[in-house]
Design a protein around this motif. Sequence first.
Motif, short mmCIF file in Angstrom:
data_model
loop_
_atom_site.label_atom_id
_atom_site.label_comp_id
_atom_site.label_asym_id
_atom_site.label_seq_id
_atom_site.Cartn_x
_atom_site.Cartn_y
_atom_site.Cartn_z
N MET A 11 55.52 18.41 86.22
CA MET A 11 54.12 18.80 86.03
C MET A 11 53.89 20.31 85.89
O MET A 11 52.84 20.83 86.25
CB MET A 11 53.26 18.24 87.17
N LEU A 12 54.85 21.01 85.34
CA LEU A 12 54.70 22.46 85.20
C LEU A 12 53.63 22.82 84.18
O LEU A 12 52.97 23.86 84.31
CB LEU A 12 56.05 23.10 84.85
N ASP A 13 53.43 21.96 83.19
CA ASP A 13 52.35 22.22 82.23
C ASP A 13 50.99 22.17 82.92
O ASP A 13 50.09 22.95 82.62
CB ASP A 13 52.43 21.25 81.05
N VAL A 14 50.84 21.27 83.89
CA VAL A 14 49.59 21.20 84.65
C VAL A 14 49.47 22.41 85.58
O VAL A 14 48.37 22.93 85.79
CB VAL A 14 49.49 19.87 85.43
N LEU A 80 55.70 19.75 92.65
CA LEU A 80 54.86 18.75 92.01
C LEU A 80 55.71 17.69 91.33
O LEU A 80 56.67 18.02 90.63
CB LEU A 80 53.93 19.42 90.99
N PHE A 81 55.34 16.42 91.52
CA PHE A 81 56.03 15.31 90.90
C PHE A 81 54.98 14.34 90.35
O PHE A 81 54.03 14.00 91.06
CB PHE A 81 56.93 14.57 91.90
N ASP A 82 55.17 13.90 89.14
CA ASP A 82 54.21 13.04 88.45
C ASP A 82 54.24 11.62 89.00
O ASP A 82 55.20 10.88 88.80
CB ASP A 82 54.53 13.04 86.96
N ARG A 83 53.18 11.22 89.66
CA ARG A 83 53.09 9.87 90.24
C ARG A 83 53.12 8.80 89.17
O ARG A 83 53.37 7.65 89.47
CB ARG A 83 51.84 9.74 91.10
N SER A 113 52.74 17.34 95.57
CA SER A 113 52.07 16.09 95.18
C SER A 113 51.86 15.20 96.39
O SER A 113 52.72 15.11 97.27
CB SER A 113 52.92 15.33 94.16
N ASN A 114 50.73 14.55 96.41
CA ASN A 114 50.37 13.65 97.51
C ASN A 114 50.91 12.24 97.20
O ASN A 114 50.15 11.31 96.98
CB ASN A 114 48.85 13.64 97.66
N ILE A 115 52.24 12.12 97.18
CA ILE A 115 52.87 10.84 96.87
C ILE A 115 54.09 10.62 97.76
O ILE A 115 54.69 11.57 98.25
CB ILE A 115 53.30 10.72 95.38
N VAL A 131 48.28 17.59 96.99
CA VAL A 131 47.31 17.61 95.90
C VAL A 131 47.59 16.50 94.90
O VAL A 131 48.67 15.90 94.89
CB VAL A 131 47.34 18.96 95.16
N ASN A 132 46.61 16.26 94.05
CA ASN A 132 46.80 15.39 92.90
C ASN A 132 47.42 16.26 91.81
O ASN A 132 46.75 17.13 91.26
CB ASN A 132 45.48 14.80 92.44
N GLU A 133 48.67 16.04 91.52
CA GLU A 133 49.42 16.88 90.59
C GLU A 133 48.93 16.80 89.15
O GLU A 133 49.30 17.63 88.33
CB GLU A 133 50.92 16.53 90.65
#
Length: 183
Positions: A11-14, A80-83, A113-115, A131-133
């Motif tokens: 999620m580096l673009d985010v 950050l990791f994409d859920r 990330s909150n996962i 957070v929401n990534e």
Amino acid sequence: FYVGSFTEWHMLDVAVDALKEIQKKEKNVVFLFAGQGKMFEKLKTKVTKENLQEHIILPGKVPFDELPNFIARADICLCLFDRNYAPFKRFDYFYSPMKIHEYKACRKPIVASNIGNLKKLVVNKKGGYLVNESDPKDIAKAIITLIKSPKKRKEMGEFNFKHVSQNYTWDILNSEILEILRN
């Protein structure tokens, strides 16, 4: 600060979009993303297109023995990791990234990330913020909160150091593995 692979699930673009949100309130913020991978050139192109070269540093791969120096210079670290990445979606987030422990050992607050087990590794509001990534505004809010409170950053960093020292050293993990093998 981020270190790791440049893959679609990080999620580096985010995070770049979050920086644009942060700049609405804090102009002097600089992100450093260290690593390499198939998304590196795509991210580099986005940084150039958004004219963020002065605010996002992309040194590429950092030698492992230099990593603690890079982390030490950071105020806040990202994980950050994409859920919605298929394996994470299917199995939840199921492993323990070394970067979390490295950040903690260097006494840094973490925005993650909150996962999955990240919720265990980063104790929300004590060791950082979950957070929401996928939401740049959520990421930005957490980072701005930390930017505005050096005291909170220090407290979270100390909490993280204590947490990693008491739970995630090689001696502790090896003892747990040996105990499992004995039974």
